[in-house]
Structures are given as structure tokens and as C-alpha cells.
Scaffold this active site. Structure first.
Site: not given
Ligand code: COA
Length: 259
Positions: A66, A110, A113, A133
Site C-alpha cells: 500500500a 498490500g 495481499e 506492516e
């Protein structure tokens, strides 16, 4: 369709979706997420597309996570608003056609993911996976605890999410995070070969098979077997199901129309 951060091309029945923000290692900002959702919604409706492949542009990354700058600019309330809206990870997971992740380079946070939301993953030997993260004082928030643990088991998910360490392609393959491992630069080619092998078959059967297998993530075995039975009967009752059986009996190639 025209996008700022995506390239969408089509080769016969196969759509190639490439995240194109290479100067930021394809980090997922608001525009990438919105455009990806628009693209998969479009591909879901386009009957000429039977299988899709998701990859990242540039030499270094599938997706390096992200966009951390967006995190820095948001309050907790704003972050909740973002999380409460439709999410790109779910849009990919719910895409009704086969979706293959073709991964090279960094596949972090992300990005990992996003790969987890695909139906299967082909990686080249440069791929590096991680849930980074924890390094930011955060935890995975888009499947990197749930989809990851279901794919590789809770122990490996713990190791990956709690250390924040990257694992290389070989190890990702060994623990089942990657289904197919290929030489450097061959990931899109291999994904395309797989996609072609799938695209020969009935779009109805592809959709139903995907739905049945996805349901294993949500259901106990008895309910899953019941659903499988119903979806088999739906395939059996489809025009394509009738055509496939009839073509076998008549010793000819089937012509699947997606009905
Ligand atoms: N969000 C925003 N920008 C990112 C990014 C991310 N997740 N990952 C990389 N970038 C940007 C960098 O800021 C840099 O931008 P700049 O050139 O404007 O400074 C550019 O992409 C290139 O990255 P750089 O860090 O210079 O490449 P590198 O090869 O030295 O390092 C990584 C690669 C992946 C190790 C490093 O970029 C990194 O740690 N990224 C963050 C990974 C992360 O924590 N992801 C999970 C977020 S939840």
C-alpha cells in the site's frame, strides 16, 4: 479502456492487467485501487474475456505494498472510511473468472495481499514476498492474516506477519504461497500458457468451479459438498455442459458458448 496507473490489453480470450506505477514500485494508492476495481468490473462483464492475468510493470516489483505516503496523510477515522468502502482485494477475490497473479520482484504488504486475492500465483525467481506492516507498527489489513493463513497455514503466516521478513521465491513455492515457480522473466509467459489452457473450457464451468473452490475458505466440508453438488447440477444443466458431453459422445471438439 484508458487508465493512468494500469495497462489493460487483450490477447484473444485472455486479459492482461498490468499495474503501471513503476517509479513507485507499483505501490497501491487510491488511483491504482479505483482503476483496478473499474477494470475487473469491466472484465467481469466482457464476454470475450475468459481468463485474466494480473502483473506489475517495471523490473523491480509486482507491488511494493500500500502507498505508505497515503497512510501518513490519513487520520484513523479516514482510514476506517477507506476500509468500510468496497475494497480492491475483495473485488479481485470475487471476480467471477479465473484470475492468475504473475509475480516478480517485490510483492510486499498490500501487494502480497493482492496476490493472495488471485486464484493462483505464478512467480519468477526474483519474487520476494513479505507482510512488512509490522515494521510500520501495523498489521496486515487486507487478507495478510486471513487469506495468508488459509493458504500456508497459521504457523507460516505467524512467521511472515510477525517478523516482517521477506521470503524468496523458492521458499514461497515450498510453503505453498506460490503454486508455480519459473525462471526469471518467464512469469507472464507461464501465466499466459496456463490461462490459455483454462480458456479452452466452458466459461460457465470455469465460473462454477472457481466458486466451488473459493467456498472452501468459508464453509465446513458438509456444506461445501452440498454446494458442490448444486453447482455441478448447474453445470450439468447448462448448454455448455450438454454440448461438452454430446461432443465427447460424437467424437468431435466441443463449442462452448458460455451459456
Ligand atoms: N509506498 C509508497 N512509496 C513506495 C512504496 C510504498 N509501499 N514502496 C516503494 N515506494 C517508492 C519509494 O518511496 C521510492 O520513491 P522515490 O523514488 O520518490 O523516493 C520508489 O518507490 C523506489 O523505492 P526505493 O525504496 O528507492 O527502492 P529500493 O529498491 O531501494 O527498496 C523496497 C525497495 C521495497 C525495499 C522499499 O521501497 C520499501 O521498503 N518499500 C516499502 C515496503 C513496505 O513497507 N510495504 C508495505 C506497506 S504496508
Amino acid at each position: 479502456m484508458e487508465f493512468d496507473t494500469l495497462r489493460l490489453t487483450q490477447d484473444g480470450p485472455i486479459a492482461h492487467l498490468q499495474i503501471h506505477r513503476p517509479d513507485k514500485l507499483n505501490a497501491l494508492n487510491r488511483t491504482v485501487r479505483r482503476e483496478l476495481m473499474e477494470a475487473v468490473d469491466h472484465l467481469a462483464e466482457d464476454e470475450s474475456v475468459r481468463v485474466a492475468i494480473l502483473s506489475g510493470a517495471g523490473p523491480k516489483a509486482f507491488v511494493a505494498g500500500a502507498d505508505v505516503q497515503e497512510f501518513a496523510d490519513r487520520s484513523p477515522g479516514e482510514q476506517r472510511e477507506v476500509y468500510d468502502r468496497r475494497r480492491v482485494y475483495d473485488a479481485l477475490a470475487q471476480f467471477p473468472k479465473p484470475l492468475i497473479g504473475a509475480v516478480h520482484g517485490y510483492c510486499l504488504g498490500g501487494g502480497s495481499e493482492l496476490a493472495l486475492a488471485c486464484d493462483l500465483r505464478v512467480a519468477d525467481r526474483t519474487a520476494r514476498f513479505g507482510q512488512a506492516e509490522i515494521r510500520l507498527g501495523l498489521i496486515p489489513g487486507a487478507g495478510g492474516t486471513q487469506r495468508l493463513a488459509r493458504l500456508v497455514g497459521p504457523g507460516q503466516a505467524m512467521r511472515i506477519a510477525l517478523t516482517g521478513d521477506m521470503i524468496d521465491a523458492e521458499e514461497a513455492y515450498r510453503i505453498g504461497l506460490v503454486e508455480i515457480l519459473v525462471e526469471e522473466g518467464k512469469h507472464v509467459e507461464k501465466a499466459t500458457e496456463l490461462a490459455q489452457r483454462m480458456a479452452r473450457w466452458s466459461p460457465v464451468a470455469l465460473r462454477l468451479a472457481k466458486r466451488a473452490i473459493r467456498a472452501t475458505q468459508e464453509m465446513p466440508l458438509s456444506a461445501g459438498l452440498e454446494l458442490e453438488k448444486e453447482l455441478f447440477l448447474a453445470a450439468f444443466g447448462s448448454e455448455d455442459g450438454q454440448e461438452g458431453v454430446q461432443a465427447f459422445v460424437e467424437k468431435r471438439d466441443p463449442e462452448f458458448r458460455g451459456r
